[in-house]
Scaffold this motif. Structure first.
Motif, PDB file in Angstrom:
ATOM      1  N   PHE A  34      21.445   0.788  38.868  1.00 29.18           N
ATOM      2  CA  PHE A  34      20.715   1.648  39.798  1.00 29.18           C
ATOM      3  C   PHE A  34      21.166   3.092  39.631  1.00 29.18           C
ATOM      4  O   PHE A  34      22.363   3.392  39.631  1.00 29.18           O
ATOM      5  N   ASN A  35      20.203   3.967  39.492  1.00 28.00           N
ATOM      6  CA  ASN A  35      20.501   5.397  39.367  1.00 28.00           C
ATOM      7  C   ASN A  35      19.401   6.173  40.083  1.00 28.00           C
ATOM      8  O   ASN A  35      18.292   6.319  39.570  1.00 28.00           O
ATOM      9  N   GLN A  36      19.709   6.616  41.299  1.00 29.88           N
ATOM     10  CA  GLN A  36      18.762   7.338  42.144  1.00 29.88           C
ATOM     11  C   GLN A  36      17.507   6.491  42.372  1.00 29.88           C
ATOM     12  O   GLN A  36      17.580   5.440  42.952  1.00 29.88           O
ATOM     13  N   ASP A  37      16.345   6.902  41.855  1.00 31.91           N
ATOM     14  CA  ASP A  37      15.117   6.152  42.143  1.00 31.91           C
ATOM     15  C   ASP A  37      14.808   5.108  41.083  1.00 31.91           C
ATOM     16  O   ASP A  37      13.790   4.436  41.158  1.00 31.91           O
ATOM     17  N   LYS A  38      15.681   4.981  40.073  1.00 28.00           N
ATOM     18  CA  LYS A  38      15.400   4.061  38.979  1.00 28.00           C
ATOM     19  C   LYS A  38      16.267   2.806  39.050  1.00 28.00           C
ATOM     20  O   LYS A  38      17.408   2.836  39.501  1.00 28.00           O
ATOM     21  N   MET A  39      15.672   1.705  38.551  1.00 26.90           N
ATOM     22  CA  MET A  39      16.378   0.449  38.391  1.00 26.90           C
ATOM     23  C   MET A  39      16.213   0.046  36.930  1.00 26.90           C
ATOM     24  O   MET A  39      15.136  -0.369  36.492  1.00 26.90           O
ATOM     25  N   ASN A  40      17.269   0.214  36.141  1.00 24.29           N
ATOM     26  CA  ASN A  40      17.212  -0.027  34.706  1.00 24.29           C
ATOM     27  C   ASN A  40      17.524  -1.490  34.377  1.00 24.29           C
ATOM     28  O   ASN A  40      18.457  -2.088  34.936  1.00 24.29           O
ATOM     29  N   PHE A  41      16.728  -2.062  33.473  1.00 15.99           N
ATOM     30  CA  PHE A  41      16.952  -3.410  32.961  1.00 15.99           C
ATOM     31  C   PHE A  41      17.594  -3.272  31.581  1.00 15.99           C
ATOM     32  O   PHE A  41      16.963  -2.792  30.643  1.00 15.99           O
ATOM     33  N   ASN A  42      18.815  -3.714  31.461  1.00 17.31           N
ATOM     34  CA  ASN A  42      19.531  -3.600  30.196  1.00 17.31           C
ATOM     35  C   ASN A  42      19.803  -5.003  29.623  1.00 17.31           C
ATOM     36  O   ASN A  42      20.421  -5.843  30.276  1.00 17.31           O
ATOM     37  N   ASN A  43      19.316  -5.232  28.389  1.00 12.47           N
ATOM     38  CA  ASN A  43      19.584  -6.491  27.679  1.00 12.47           C
ATOM     39  C   ASN A  43      19.260  -7.712  28.545  1.00 12.47           C
ATOM     40  O   ASN A  43      20.060  -8.640  28.705  1.00 12.47           O
ATOM     41  N   PHE A  44      18.071  -7.691  29.081  1.00 11.89           N
ATOM     42  CA  PHE A  44      17.630  -8.767  29.954  1.00 11.89           C
ATOM     43  C   PHE A  44      17.027  -9.872  29.088  1.00 11.89           C
ATOM     44  O   PHE A  44      16.055  -9.657  28.383  1.00 11.89           O
ATOM     45  N   SER A  45      17.600 -11.079  29.122  1.00 14.03           N
ATOM     46  CA  SER A  45      17.102 -12.182  28.295  1.00 14.03           C
ATOM     47  C   SER A  45      16.891 -13.423  29.157  1.00 14.03           C
ATOM     48  O   SER A  45      17.650 -13.687  30.087  1.00 14.03           O
ATOM     49  N   ALA A  46      15.816 -14.174  28.822  1.00 15.35           N
ATOM     50  CA  ALA A  46      15.480 -15.357  29.598  1.00 15.35           C
ATOM     51  C   ALA A  46      14.832 -16.392  28.681  1.00 15.35           C
ATOM     52  O   ALA A  46      14.314 -16.069  27.605  1.00 15.35           O
ATOM     53  N   VAL A  47      14.865 -17.656  29.110  1.00 13.96           N
ATOM     54  CA  VAL A  47      14.204 -18.733  28.377  1.00 13.96           C
ATOM     55  C   VAL A  47      13.454 -19.608  29.378  1.00 13.96           C
ATOM     56  O   VAL A  47      13.844 -19.734  30.541  1.00 13.96           O
ATOM     57  N   TYR A  48      12.360 -20.194  28.897  1.00 15.94           N
ATOM     58  CA  TYR A  48      11.602 -21.170  29.684  1.00 15.94           C
ATOM     59  C   TYR A  48      11.147 -22.249  28.715  1.00 15.94           C
ATOM     60  O   TYR A  48      10.275 -22.014  27.879  1.00 15.94           O
ATOM     61  N   GLY A  49      11.755 -23.426  28.816  1.00 21.03           N
ATOM     62  CA  GLY A  49      11.457 -24.470  27.857  1.00 21.03           C
ATOM     63  C   GLY A  49      11.805 -24.002  26.461  1.00 21.03           C
ATOM     64  O   GLY A  49      12.941 -23.596  26.174  1.00 21.03           O
ATOM     65  N   LYS A  50      10.838 -23.989  25.538  1.00 22.11           N
ATOM     66  CA  LYS A  50      11.048 -23.512  24.178  1.00 22.11           C
ATOM     67  C   LYS A  50      10.752 -22.019  24.035  1.00 22.11           C
ATOM     68  O   LYS A  50      10.947 -21.457  22.956  1.00 22.11           O
TER      69      LYS A  50
END
Length: 907
Positions: A582-598
């Motif tokens: 979180f930085n002031q009005d921003k919410m940064n996504f850094n190296n966001f990884s996810a899996v669903y099934g395959k």
């Protein structure tokens, strides 16, 4: 003297023998007559279908009555339930009046015996019932010679299962072990019915909510019945549900299209312990371990007409009072004493918007501690509230005294809240409120997880002096607890919800699987790890105006192995790792990884204006993301189980809603995508969600060796209608491969089964979608070009029909090369511009129209060899599956269907 005694004994012996002989002879002398008369009576008097296997006449089955017993008896209901069973029994017996049989020669039924039976009473939503099987006045019978009469004075029912399912009043009664004795002159139009009833297992449900379950009921009733007007007056009715005595008086009139009700059910000065015996089994089990004292008064009223067709409904009221109550569970050291309650609720016309709840006082002590409250509400969606709640209570003593199930709580709870006024979400009105909550040394443990939430400390206050969002103040200063050895800390101050001034600090680590098990929810599994260290301080106005220098929003939120499984998804969705900064009005996504099934996803980017978006429903959430995936299997997101989610999806119609307050951009790249036998590769594109619309810009993918580019615009106009604009450019794809590998192509272009060759498509269409996300064909507009490079058209019915009509075999399966077929779409009609090609020396020329339902109106000229100067004019009508070819130029114009913007979406 001796002679007199002997003579008397002889007379007694002769009389007794005569009676016994008569008892044996009567069933032998009269059985066929009685059975015949019963059948005649049933045919004349009953609307329902009656059946039985065998009839037996005897004095001994129900001594001393002469009874006709019908074995394996069944009676169907009256319309509209003629196929449903009304009564079924191994045996039903009819008592025959012996005097009438011997001296008048007629069969008079004065008693009915029913045992081990099933009685199934049904009433539909219109108030139509299945029990109207008896014709009390049938002119045809007055001229009939049947000598059977129904003059009932007693009905006896033993060990019967009774079901009363009334859809009109939403009442369901299920009574097992039903025993009943009814006495009265039932042949009269107006009579008193005296009743004794005993039920071993009584269940009562209203509007799908079960209020009584597995209760024993004993009743002594006097009911005045008027068969002319079908009216019931309940004059004296003493009931006992388990141990709770109940008085029931009132009336029930059956109207032509409903009911007229006036019921009054009350229990006066009853024991509080007896009241709990009438509640569902869970409370009875609890009662076995609990000492309950005190008195209670109960009153339930239901008065008015219930007519479903005009939506007229009665008024419902319920009042309960408790005096000098005391509850102690499992001999707790401290009892709940001085329990006092005045509860009154009214529901005029069964309208929840008119609901009135008046708890003008509730009070009890736990030693020196206490809970007291006055709560009054009126209305539901816009309630008028007047509440005062005060307590100083030791939750451990409360838990022990009442035996609260499935949870163990401790701590000192002090509450002091006053609230008065209207809550209206639309006009943003709030009750004028002032109050505080203090929770010290708290402890919560449930049966779902062995570890507890400990060291809970909360000090919170709320105030609103004017009943507006502007004056609302909420302070949590502070809140903290320990869970699984990890401390959690939250501090928050909120003021003026019209322009929120906020100051929030949160720090701690959470094991979601462990905390979820404390507060388990069916249908959702949750696990993973979150670590937070964030602080937010500023005002909504500064966030909206972009005065970021005045904000102090910072911190990090780390996610790891967040695993969610819901009944709405057949597989778990797993966030392997993610870092929010979180930085002031921003919410940064850094190296966001996810899996669903395959499927796998990686994402980087940011959300902007997050604080303003959370605090206001008018703020715009902005964002920009790069999304990459090696593989996506869309089919895995489709639930294949027959569960509630599937039922909801199948019954709930509506278009996809695009939120109007999103301004988000996604740059997507997927190496491989599988969807319903479609195998896409190198999918890339730019997805924009803005101002309630979804844009798919410059997207492209490879399929069956060809590159496809498309642009899409989509938006919803309402919850049931949407619009779209679709552009597609597919260059040189193999028709045969498309038919073999793409299921959708096989279904939409079944005529191409035997075609071979290369084609291209450049097309643009727009239109509307209905509530099932299907195109509304009259709304579709557009046009484009189908380019044929080199195609062998085998098996096309239109060319086969032309070949047969003209006798030219060369055009039955033509080879077409280097032809551009241009067309437009409007008002459900596809217009094909004139095009021509060469085949086997012939020069066909084609133009015309076709509709979305397959109708044809095609003009064709078959130019003859060598140069096509001389040609045969043809017209093709009918349908694509059954084309009709005629010589000449005369055609039949297809009827256009114009789309009206105000019309309902078609399905």
């Amino acid at each position: 003297m001796k002679r007199i005694v002997i003579k008397a004994l002889k007379i007694f012996a002769i009389s007794t023998g005569s009676i016994l002989l008569l008892m044996f002879l009567l069933p032998i002398l009269f059985p066929s007559k009685i059975e015949l008369e019963i059948k005649k009576f049933a045919n004349q008097k009953l609307n329902g279908e009656l059946a039985f296997k065998e009839a037996n006449l005897s004095f001994f089955n129900h001594f001393p009555s002469l009874t006709l017993s019908l074995e394996e008896f069944s009676l169907k209901g009256s319309a509209p339930f003629k196929k449903d069973t009304l009564v079924a029994a191994n045996e039903i017996a009819f008592g025959i009046n012996l005097k009438h049989l011997l001296f008048k020669g007629d069969v008079t039924i004065d008693k009915v015996f029913l045992s081990d039976a099933f009685v199934n009473i049904k009433v539909n939503e219109k108030g139509e019932a299945n029990y109207n099987v008896y014709n009390s006045e049938n002119k045809a019978t007055t001229k009939d010679t049947a000598a059977t009469k129904l003059r009932l004075d007693k009905i006896i029912i033993e060990n019967t299962h009774l079901v009363y399912d009334d859809k009109a009043t939403k009442i369901l009664i299920d009574a097992k072990g039903f025993n009943y004795i009814g006495k009265g002159d039932l042949d009269k139009s107006i009579f008193d019915l005296k009743t004794e009833a005993h039920i071993n297992d009584f269940n009562f449900t209203f509007n799908k909510e079960q209020y009584l379950k597995n209760k024993k009921v004993n009743a002594e009733l006097i009911t005045k019945i008027n068969t002319n007007s079908l009216s019931f007056i309940f004059e004296q009715n003493n009931l006992k549900v388990n141990k709770l005595p109940i008085d029931f008086v009132g009336k029930l009139d059956f109207l032509k299209n409903g009911y007229d009700l006036d019921f009054k059910v009350q229990s006066t000065n009853s024991k509080l312990n007896d009241f709990f015996t009438a509640l569902p089994p869970a409370y009875v089990t609890w009662l076995e371990k609990t000492k309950v004292k005190g008195n209670t008064d109960l009153l339930l009223t239901l008065k008015g007409k219930y007519i479903a067709s005009t939506n007229e409904k009665p008024d419902l009221g319920f009042t309960m009072k408790i005096r000098e109550g005391e509850i102690n569970y499992k001999k707790a050291q401290t009892s709940a004493t001085n329990i006092f309650l005045n509860f009154d609720t009214k529901l005029p016309s069964l309208d929840v918007e008119k609901l009135k709840i008046n708890i003008d006082s509730v009070f009890f002590n736990l030693g020196k501690d206490y809970v007291k409250a006055i709560i009054k509400t009126e209305g539901l969606s816009r309630p008028n509230i007047d509440a005062t709640i005060k307590s100083k209570i030791n939750l451990a003593q409360l838990d022990q005294a009442f035996g609260i199930p499935n949870i163990d709580v401790k701590g000192l709870l002090d509450v002091d809240i006053n609230s008065k006024g209207v809550y209206d979400k639309v006009s943003k009105k709030l009750p004028i409120t002032k109050g505080s909550v203090s929770f010290k040394n708290g402890y919560i443990k449930t049966n779902y997880y062995p570890n507890a939430i400990k060291n809970i400390n909360l000090l919170a206050s709320v105030s609103d002096d004017s009943g507006t969002l502007k004056d609302l103040k909420i302070n949590i200063n502070p809140a903290s607890f320990d869970f699984a050895g990890k401390p959690i800390y939250v501090k928050a101050n909120l003021e003026n919800l019209e322009n929120v001034k906020y100051d929030i600090d949160a720090k701690g680590e959470l094991d979601l699987e462990k905390i979820y098990k404390v507060f388990s929810q069916k249908g959702l599994d949750l696990e993973g790890y979150i670590k937070a260290d964030v602080s937010f301080k500023g005002t909504q106005q500064d966030a909206t105006a972009g005065n970021y220098s005045k904000l102090n929003n910072k911190g990090t939120l780390i996610l790891r192995n967040i695993r969610t499984k819901s009944e709405y998804l057949p597989k778990p969705f797993i966030i392997k790792e993610g870092l929010f900064v979180f930085n002031q009005d921003k919410m940064n996504f850094n190296n966001f990884s996810a899996v669903y099934g395959k499927s796998d996803f990686k994402m980087n980017g940011y959300l902007q204006n997050v604080i303003d978006f959370v605090l206001s429903d008018k703020a715009i959430l902005k964002g920009n993301f790069n999304v990459n995936a090696n593989y996506i299997n869309v089919d895995e997101f489709m639930s294949k189980s027959d569960d509630k989610a599937t039922e909801t999806a199948s019954t709930s119609n509506g278009v996809v809603i695009i939120p109007p307050n999103f301004d988000l951009q996604f740059n997507c790249l997927a190496q491989k995508v599988d969807f319903d036998e479609l195998k896409l590769q190198n999918l890339k594109g730019n997805v924009v969600i803005n101002n309630g619309k979804l844009y798919l810009n410059k997207s492209a993918f490879d399929i069956i060796g060809s590159n496809v580019a498309m642009d899409v615009i989509y938006g919803n106009e309402s919850t049931n209608k949407a619009f779209f604009d679709f552009k597609v450019l597919a260059k040189e794809f193999d028709v045969k491969r498309a038919y073999n590998e793409i299921k959708m192509f096989r279904e939409m272009a079944s005529a191409a089964e035997n075609a071979e060759g290369i084609i291209s498509l450049d097309y643009n269409v727009s239109g509307k979608l209905n509530n099932e996300m299907m195109p509304i064909y009259p709304s579709i507009k557009g046009g484009g070009t189908l380019s044929v490079k080199n195609v062998k058209m085998k098996g096309f019915k239109m060319f086969s029909a032309v070949s047969k009509k003209t006798g030219k075999d060369g055009i039955k399966n033509p080879d077409v090369s280097n032809v551009d077929i241009k067309s437009t779409i409007k008002n459900n009609i596809i217009t094909i511009e004139r095009f021509k090609f060469k085949v086997a020396g012939f020069r066909p020329r084609i133009e015309g129209t076709t509709s979305f339902d397959g109708k044809l109106n095609i003009k064709m000229r078959l130019g003859l060899p060598p140069l096509g100067i001389i040609g045969i004019p043809l017209s093709v009508t009918g349908t694509k599956d059954n084309p009709k070819v005629k010589l000449g130029r005369k055609t039949e114009d297809l009827e256009e269907t114009e789309y009206e913007e105000t019309s309902e979406p078609s399905k």
